[in-house]
Design an enzyme around this catalytic site. Structure first.
Site, PDB file in Angstrom:
ATOM      1  N   GLY A  49       0.831  -1.200   0.000  1.00  0.00           N
ATOM      2  CA  GLY A  49       0.000   0.000   0.000  1.00  0.00           C
ATOM      3  C   GLY A  49       0.861   1.245   0.000  1.00  0.00           C
ATOM      4  O   GLY A  49       1.895   1.313   0.676  1.00  0.00           O
ATOM      5  N   GLY A  51      -0.742   4.457   0.185  1.00  0.00           N
ATOM      6  CA  GLY A  51      -1.552   5.597   0.609  1.00  0.00           C
ATOM      7  C   GLY A  51      -0.782   6.369   1.669  1.00  0.00           C
ATOM      8  O   GLY A  51       0.418   6.171   1.862  1.00  0.00           O
ATOM      9  N   LEU A  52      -1.475   7.223   2.397  1.00  0.00           N
ATOM     10  CA  LEU A  52      -0.779   8.003   3.421  1.00  0.00           C
ATOM     11  C   LEU A  52      -0.043   7.083   4.377  1.00  0.00           C
ATOM     12  O   LEU A  52       1.114   7.316   4.728  1.00  0.00           O
ATOM     13  CB  LEU A  52      -1.786   8.847   4.195  1.00  0.00           C
ATOM     14  CG  LEU A  52      -2.372  10.001   3.408  1.00  0.00           C
ATOM     15  CD1 LEU A  52      -3.369  10.757   4.258  1.00  0.00           C
ATOM     16  CD2 LEU A  52      -1.267  10.929   2.930  1.00  0.00           C
ATOM     17  N   ALA A  53      -0.723   6.002   4.771  1.00  0.00           N
ATOM     18  CA  ALA A  53      -0.123   5.121   5.768  1.00  0.00           C
ATOM     19  C   ALA A  53       1.064   4.350   5.193  1.00  0.00           C
ATOM     20  O   ALA A  53       2.101   4.223   5.849  1.00  0.00           O
ATOM     21  CB  ALA A  53      -1.178   4.152   6.292  1.00  0.00           C
ATOM     22  N   GLY A  54       0.930   3.860   3.983  1.00  0.00           N
ATOM     23  CA  GLY A  54       1.986   3.027   3.412  1.00  0.00           C
ATOM     24  C   GLY A  54       3.158   3.828   2.881  1.00  0.00           C
ATOM     25  O   GLY A  54       4.327   3.492   3.131  1.00  0.00           O
ATOM     26  N   SER A 293     -17.960  18.052   0.097  1.00  0.00           N
ATOM     27  CA  SER A 293     -17.521  18.422   1.435  1.00  0.00           C
ATOM     28  C   SER A 293     -18.702  18.753   2.334  1.00  0.00           C
ATOM     29  O   SER A 293     -19.662  19.404   1.939  1.00  0.00           O
ATOM     30  CB  SER A 293     -16.592  19.619   1.354  1.00  0.00           C
ATOM     31  OG  SER A 293     -16.378  20.101   2.653  1.00  0.00           O
ATOM     32  N   ARG A 339     -22.429  13.478  11.535  1.00  0.00           N
ATOM     33  CA  ARG A 339     -22.645  12.729  10.307  1.00  0.00           C
ATOM     34  C   ARG A 339     -23.693  11.633  10.423  1.00  0.00           C
ATOM     35  O   ARG A 339     -24.542  11.477   9.550  1.00  0.00           O
ATOM     36  CB  ARG A 339     -21.337  12.051   9.892  1.00  0.00           C
ATOM     37  CG  ARG A 339     -20.331  13.018   9.382  1.00  0.00           C
ATOM     38  CD  ARG A 339     -19.061  12.325   8.969  1.00  0.00           C
ATOM     39  NE  ARG A 339     -18.181  13.346   8.407  1.00  0.00           N
ATOM     40  CZ  ARG A 339     -16.965  13.106   7.939  1.00  0.00           C
ATOM     41  NH1 ARG A 339     -16.473  11.900   7.986  1.00  0.00           N
ATOM     42  NH2 ARG A 339     -16.250  14.083   7.431  1.00  0.00           N
ATOM     43  N   ARG A 444     -17.250   9.163  14.560  1.00  0.00           N
ATOM     44  CA  ARG A 444     -18.277   9.898  13.849  1.00  0.00           C
ATOM     45  C   ARG A 444     -17.759  11.247  13.388  1.00  0.00           C
ATOM     46  O   ARG A 444     -18.513  12.077  12.939  1.00  0.00           O
ATOM     47  CB  ARG A 444     -19.505  10.085  14.740  1.00  0.00           C
ATOM     48  CG  ARG A 444     -20.156   8.765  15.131  1.00  0.00           C
ATOM     49  CD  ARG A 444     -21.093   8.928  16.276  1.00  0.00           C
ATOM     50  NE  ARG A 444     -20.386   9.512  17.415  1.00  0.00           N
ATOM     51  CZ  ARG A 444     -20.664  10.679  17.948  1.00  0.00           C
ATOM     52  NH1 ARG A 444     -21.647  11.390  17.502  1.00  0.00           N
ATOM     53  NH2 ARG A 444     -19.957  11.138  18.956  1.00  0.00           N
TER      54      ARG A 444
END
Ligand SMILES: Cc1cc2nc3c(=O)[nH]c(=O)nc-3n(C[C@H](O)[C@H](O)[C@H](O)COP(=O)(O)OP(=O)(O)OC[C@H]3O[C@@H](n4cnc5c(N)ncnc54)[C@H](O)[C@@H]3O)c2cc1C
Ligand code: HEM
Ligand code: HEM
Ligand code: SF4
Ligand code: F3S
Ligand code: FES
Lengths: 646, 249, 216
Positions: A49, A51-54, A293, A339, A444
């Site tokens: 991955g 993404g931001l984490a990977g 948004s 939300r 949430r």
């Protein structure tokens, strides 16, 4: 209920330090073993991955000197789905001097997670949030700035302090590009080997440790095995189990599900976050939902006609025949309720037949008053790009006709269970970002997921993984290791099976049907009867899938149907577990409303005495019931309270 | 509405490829272009023909994965990504020609899917600011004038889709390269590596078999993110600057 | 990339030459003497520091070098563009690019051919429609007589090609040299158009006036 699962022993997070919450992260960093820089070169890590984490983890581990192999299914690491996050990222910088602090962010996030998260983890997240912003700015992430040249902040999702950093409506994109560039820098430096268009299809576990993965080269079809001293999964969320969601088309559960089948616990699978302001479905060809948004709720008013089946042009419906239902039911918060409440209320009015637009699945988000009050130029300046996006997709002009919105699945808080070190129940398998069960619990709120992804990747994992790697390098493994050969063989067999069925239905038709079941019975509102029905139908559908799916072409080429088929096959198994998890959690919490658990006036009711735990599921074997292992949650700092928005 | 599609079909990188004509009926104007292709693909599968391969992921105009040339225009008649193009931009009875990005630097993998790895390698050559994790000063340590921040942002919105290359008569990747040079060059953090960055990135660009830019401007006209053409000029300015200061070596 | 800068620099040199050249040509309206004196002057410029014709030769060397470098760079870029897109599109559409930007290469060839002819005609006196003469003015006037309409036509066509080439060329050179900015884009485009138009009209004036008998 117990017919569907077995209850096993409780589990504990053994790595979490005790002591004052503010000192725990320091303590853990101090107690974790270190790896001497000269040894790091001999140690390898696989990161699935980007993404931001990977990407942040791979870049940081590469920089630290480990040999990193990074994987993503897209053609470039920059396309990971983090790119789509719009709103912003929280950090306790208190740049506004409005009383924010690490403690307050911690407090708000624990509450926002509806008391289903760990205090230690949330506190660490808040601490690290400060460094994230510094790191991103140093990389050149162009956050919004004020005229004085300093960073701008806004308040997001009903929080009373302004702590959200943003980059227009493209925060995720800018953060990801920062991490991507850091990653590419390491590729150039030779510390990271990038494998794009590679899909992880199996985890290799040798002697109880995660030692590698089986991946398919999506261009040539080759089934490859890759080995390392540790494996990190940062493969994102599984919202696509609902077919229609705000996730990218390729988001999948395969990487984490395969690990689950190999012994990693899957925690809280039924926790999903539903976003109230998405553009509604326009037809059954629809392939994905687009989020707009939530900031739109600051000025737009939400309503439906009083009468069911009112198909008049909204502009011709007089004021007294409109129901501004959020303002009516929640006068204190009005259109700005959290939300889950906004989402469920929209679903309720649509279920009453008062929904608008195609299929009656939509409510109006009306800017007529705001335009009258602020003038069109002001509205345009604030929301212009969102209005344009809406117009491009729907062909309607939101300055003239009210927008239509509907809730959609947006984010999944469930994922592989990890301890304080982000290590799963398989030693050597670490999980970061949306792929793990989130730090923020039954969340949430907005702007927490980006924060967690980067916290995990830049700061937490690179510190905690050392503790594990200090014992390495582990025994040499390669293709000839039996476990590796078996894993690769299993992958090949599955692919051959999918290609040989040659039935009468396409993969997408199965996926759509599965999505409908999940949305109807395991979406915002659930009850025992529905969930039971869902489990049954999922099993039937899965059965049919393996008899009747049609996947053309061969393995040795780019084969997009084959890719999809593999993902959908895993979604079937996950879906069943989600329903079982939802069924066993007989309380309303987080974004979920359990009909059997509500207050007298129909609001969500939590049961802290019974359910204040993480539900970690152990794979019970193919065709066998899963095993529930509870990790109790304790609150020392934040008092557990029922929420109220009236 | 009913549409006739002429689609480029190419089995693999070594296949020669050809145009194939398909009819797609009952197309709703609210469908996106890719959803229209989905409908075609569902039908093809049931008829036993392999579906048309095309790249896509987010389907909301931000990941940059999608992109085909539609009737000679990269991403089709609207200035947006292919996934955000809707069928209401076409009329009943239209014949639409769909081709992959064409450039030596973007070899076709299958049908409409191309390999854009060259873009990643341009970034590897210098499209970053060296900021090892954990070494950053406080975010407010260096203020950025709003105008510079805005320009950096405008350039940073590039999604790496490759439409600029597809549209450029020279198949040049200069707008993509310039967008990154401008994004990082406008920020104080980007200054130390500014001269070396532009030289390395342009060298890599040239090595990847992209064509040279002759300032035609077709790239900026099709760019779904509106990357301004003058970023190329800014790149040239930086390049001349670093050539004359000797950073080129 | 060096190619591009070379092209821009040489292009600018050529433009400057053309401006001067046009000014010279316009002397035709002042009569034979003025024109011949100008031509003569060219050769005397720089004397006694330079030998007779010295400046002219320096100029010629610079010009020739510029043309060669410019052409070399143009051909190199063209070939690179060809290599960069080995498979062509079946359908192409111009989105914003102008006629002048996409005819740069063909225009360039046309100008090159013209210049060869032109130099043989008016400088070396090798081709001489209308008869030889030692006076450049006479050579020119003779060449553009109505009965040699095809010569005039060729000149007109060439000059228009130059106009197109410069319309995009000047804009492009400024962009390559890094002068273009968003805020200046409009004015730079206007400047390019004005210079290109002025040169086109200026050059056209002389042959057309001769052909239509305004200058004898
Ligand atoms: C539309 C939208 C808006 C959002 N807005 C916000 C917001 O404003 N604020 C906020 O905090 N959060 C937001 N979120 C949530 C947040 O963006 C995500 O939770 C977060 O970005 C996830 O990051 P990640 O790195 O874990 O995973 P991702 O970014 O999804 O990355 C997953 C990676 O794993 C790879 N991968 C997946 N499966 C495999 C496999 N089998 N083999 C190989 N590679 C694989 C993919 O290629 C990809 O690189 C939003 C989410 C969405 C969908
Ligand atoms: C149409 C109008 C033009 C006229 C009337 C004209 C006239 C002349 C004359 C009379 C000379 C000879 C000068 C001398 O030997 O003293 C000359 C030389 C020359 N002209 Fe032109 N010219 C025209 C256009 C052009 C154009 C468009 C170009 C370039 C593209 C050009 C390029 C040259 C060159 C290179 C020389 C040779 C200079 C030298 O080496 O002496 N001319 N021209
Ligand atoms: C010998 C014949 C010539 C050829 C083959 C030629 C070809 C070209 C080509 C291919 C370009 C690049 C196209 C582009 O930028 O879009 C170019 C640019 C240019 N040309 Fe020419 N040209 C020739 C003669 C001339 C002459 C005689 C002049 C000037 C009077 C000139 C002035 C310019 C200028 C200013 C540019 C712009 C440079 C840049 O792009 O940076 N050219 N030419
Ligand atoms: S510059 Fe524009 S067209 Fe080119 S890759 Fe970036 S976004 Fe796409
Ligand atoms: S179209 Fe091509 S020539 Fe340059 S200005 Fe754009 S890259
Ligand atoms: S699919 Fe992501 S930009 Fe089109």
């Amino acid at each position: 209920m117990k017919d569907l699962y077995i209850e096993g022993d409780e589990i504990r997070d053994e790595k979490a330090p005790a002591g004052p919450v503010a000192e725990r992260w320091d303590q853990r960093r101090f107690s974790a073993k270190l790896v001497n820089p000269a040894n790091r070169r001999k140690l390898s890590v696989i990161v699935v991955g980007t993404g931001l984490a990977g990407a942040s983890a791979a870049a940081t581990l590469g920089e630290a000197g480990y040999q990193v192999k990074s994987f993503c299914y897209q053609d470039s690491p920059r396309r990971a789905h983090s790119i789509a996050a719009q709103g912003g990222i929280n950090a306790a910088k208190n740049y506004r001097n409005d009383g924010d602090s690490i403690y307050r962010l911690f407090y708000d996030t624990v509450k926002g997670g509806d008391f289903r998260s760990r205090e230690s983890n949330v506190y660490r997240l808040s601490q690290v949030s400060v460094e994230i912003i510094d790191q991103c700015v140093a990389q050149g992430v162009p956050f919004a700035r004020e005229y004085g040249g300093l960073l701008d902040n806004r308040s997001f999702g009903g929080v009373q302090v302004s702590r959200t950093f943003y980059a227009r409506g493209q925060t995720g994109q800018q953060l990801l590009i920062g991490a991507y560039q850091a990653l590419e820098r390491q590729v150039q430096a030779g510390t990271v080997e990038m494998n794009t268009r590679h899909e992880m299809l199996e985890l290799i576990v040798v002697d109880g440790r995660a030692r590698g993965i089986v991946a398919r080269d999506m261009v040539t079809g080759e089934i490859e095995t890759h080995f390392a001293d540790a494996v990190v999964l940062s493969s994102g969320g599984y919202g696509n189990v609902f077919y229609l969601s705000t996730n990218a088309m390729g988001c999948n559960v395969t990487a984490t599900w395969r690990a689950h089948r190999k012994g990693a616990y899957f925690a809280n699978p039924c926790y999903t976050q539903i976003h109230p302001t998405c553009i509604p479905v326009s037809g059954d060809y629809q392939s994905k939902l687009t989020l707009m948004s939530e900031s739109l709720r600051n000025d737009g008013r939400i309503w439906v006609p009083n009468e069911a089946g009112d198909t008049r042009d909204p502009r011709e419906i007089p004021e007294e025949e409109r129901d501004y239902y959020l303002e009516r039911i929640y006068p204190a918060f009005g259109n700005l309720v959290p939300r889950d409440i906004a989402s469920r209320a929209a679903k309720n009015v649509c279920d009453e037949g008062r929904g608008v637009g195609p299929g009656g699945l939509g409510v109006y988000l009306d800017f007529a008053d705001a335009i009258k009050r602020l003038g069109r130029p002001a509205v345009e300046a604030k929301y212009g790009n969102l209005f344009d996006m809406y117009q491009r997709i729907t062909g309607e002009n939101p300055y003239e006709v009210p927008m239509r919105i509907y809730p959609a699945v947006h984010y999944t808080m469930g994922g592989l269970w990890v301890d304080y070190d982000l290590q799963s129940s398989i030693p050597g398998l670490f999980v970061t970002g949306e792929a793990n069960f989130s730090d923020h619990g039954a969340n949430r709120l907005g702007a927490s997921a980006l924060m967690q992804g980067l916290a995990d990747g830049y700061f937490v994992l690179p510190n905690t993984i050392n503790d594990y790697l200090a014992a390495g390098p582990f025994e040499e493994v390669d293709e000839s290791t039996p476990e590796a050969g078996e894993a690769a063989e299993a992958v090949r067999a599955r692919i051959d099976k999918l290609l040989s069925i040659n039935g009468n239905r396409t993969v997408d038709s199965f996926h759509k049907e599965l999505g409908h079941i999940m949305w109807d019975y395991c979406g915002m509102e659930r009850n025992e009867e529905g969930l039971r029905k869902a489990v049954e139908r999922i099993r039937e559908l899965r059965e049919e899938f393996w008899q009747n799916v049609r996947v053309l072409g061969e393995n040795e080429e780019l084969n997009q149907s084959l890719e999809k088929a593999g993902r959908v096959a895993d979604f079937f198994e996950l879906a069943e577990l989600m329903c079982i998890d939802a069924l066993h959690r007989r309380e309303s919490c987080g974004g979920h409303f359990r009909s059997e658990s509500q207050t007298e006036d129909g609001e969500a009711l939590r049961h802290d005495d019974e359910f204040a735990y993480v539900a970690a599921w152990e794979f019970g074997g193919t065709g066998e019931p899963p095993v529930l292992r509870k990790e109790p949650l304790e609150y020392e700092y934040v008092e557990m309270k029922q929420r109220s928005y009236k | 509405m009913n549409i006739t599609l002429r689609v480029w079909r190419q089995k693999g990188p070594d296949d020669k490829g050809r145009m194939v004509t398909y009819k797609v009926e009952d197309v709703s104007p609210d469908m996106s272009f890719l959803e229209m292709l989905d409908v075609l693909n569902e039908r093809l599968i049931l008829e036993g023909e392999e579906p048309v391969a095309f790249d896509h992921d987010c389907r909301e105009g931000i990941c940059g994965a999608c992109g085909v040339v539609i009737d000679g225009e990269a991403h089709g008649p609207e200035t947006t990504t292919t996934c955000q193009l809707h069928m209401r931009s076409f009329s009943d009875g239209d014949t639409i020609t769909v081709e992959p990005w064409r450039a030596k630097a973007f070899p076709v993998i299958k049908d409409l899917v191309v390999d854009r790895g060259a873009f990643d390698r341009i970034i590897q050559a210098g499209g970053y600011i060296s900021a090892p994790t954990g070494t950053a000063p406080d975010a407010h340590a260096s203020p950025v004038p709003k105008a510079d921040a805005d320009r950096a942002f405008d350039a940073a919105t590039c999604i790496g889709c490759g439409a600029c290359v597809a549209a450029c008569p020279n198949a040049s990747g200069m707008l993509f390269t310039a967008a990154k040079v401008t994004h990082l060059g406008m920020l104080p953090q980007g200054q130390p590596e500014r001269e070396a960055r532009v030289v390395q990135m342009v060298n890599q660009h040239d090595e990847e078999d992209f064509g040279g830019c002759t300032n035609i401007g077709e790239c900026a006209a099709v760019c779904p993110k509106g990357i301004p053409l003058d970023t190329i000029s800014q790149l040239n300015r930086d390049l001349l600057g670093s050539l004359s200061s000797g950073a080129a070596e | 990339m060096a190619l591009k800068s070379a092209m821009a620099v040489t292009g600018v040199i050529l433009v400057l030459f053309l401006i001067a050249h046009m000014y010279g040509n316009l002397n035709a309206f002042a009569g034979q003497e003025a024109f011949d004196t100008y031509s003569h002057h060219l050769r005397e410029l720089g004397e006694p520091m330079l030998p007779h014709g010295g400046f002219l030769w320096i100029m010629r060397v610079v010009l020739l070098a510029s043309v060669l470098i410019h052409t070399y760079a143009a051909v190199a870029l063209w070939r690179r563009a060809g290599r960069a897109r080995p498979v062509r599109y079946q359908v192409t559409k111009r989105v914003q690019r102008s006629y002048s930007s996409y005819t740069m290469r063909y225009g360039g060839i046309m100008i090159a051919l013209f210049t060869v002819f032109h130099v043989l005609h008016l400088t070396t006196n090798t081709i001489h429609p209308g008869g030889r003469s030692e006076s450049p003015y006479e050579r020119m006037v003779a060449g553009f007589q109505p009965e040699f309409w095809y010569v005039t036509l060729f000149y007109v066509a060439a000059v228009i090609a130059v106009g197109f080439h410069l319309r995009h060329g000047i804009w492009s050179a400024l962009a390559t040299l890094g002068i273009n900015r968003q805020s200046r884009q409009r004015s730079l485009n206007i400047i390019a158009t004005v210079i290109a138009a002025a040169l086109t009209i200026g050059f056209l004036l002389t042959p057309l006036s001769v052909t239509f008998g305004l200058v004898e």
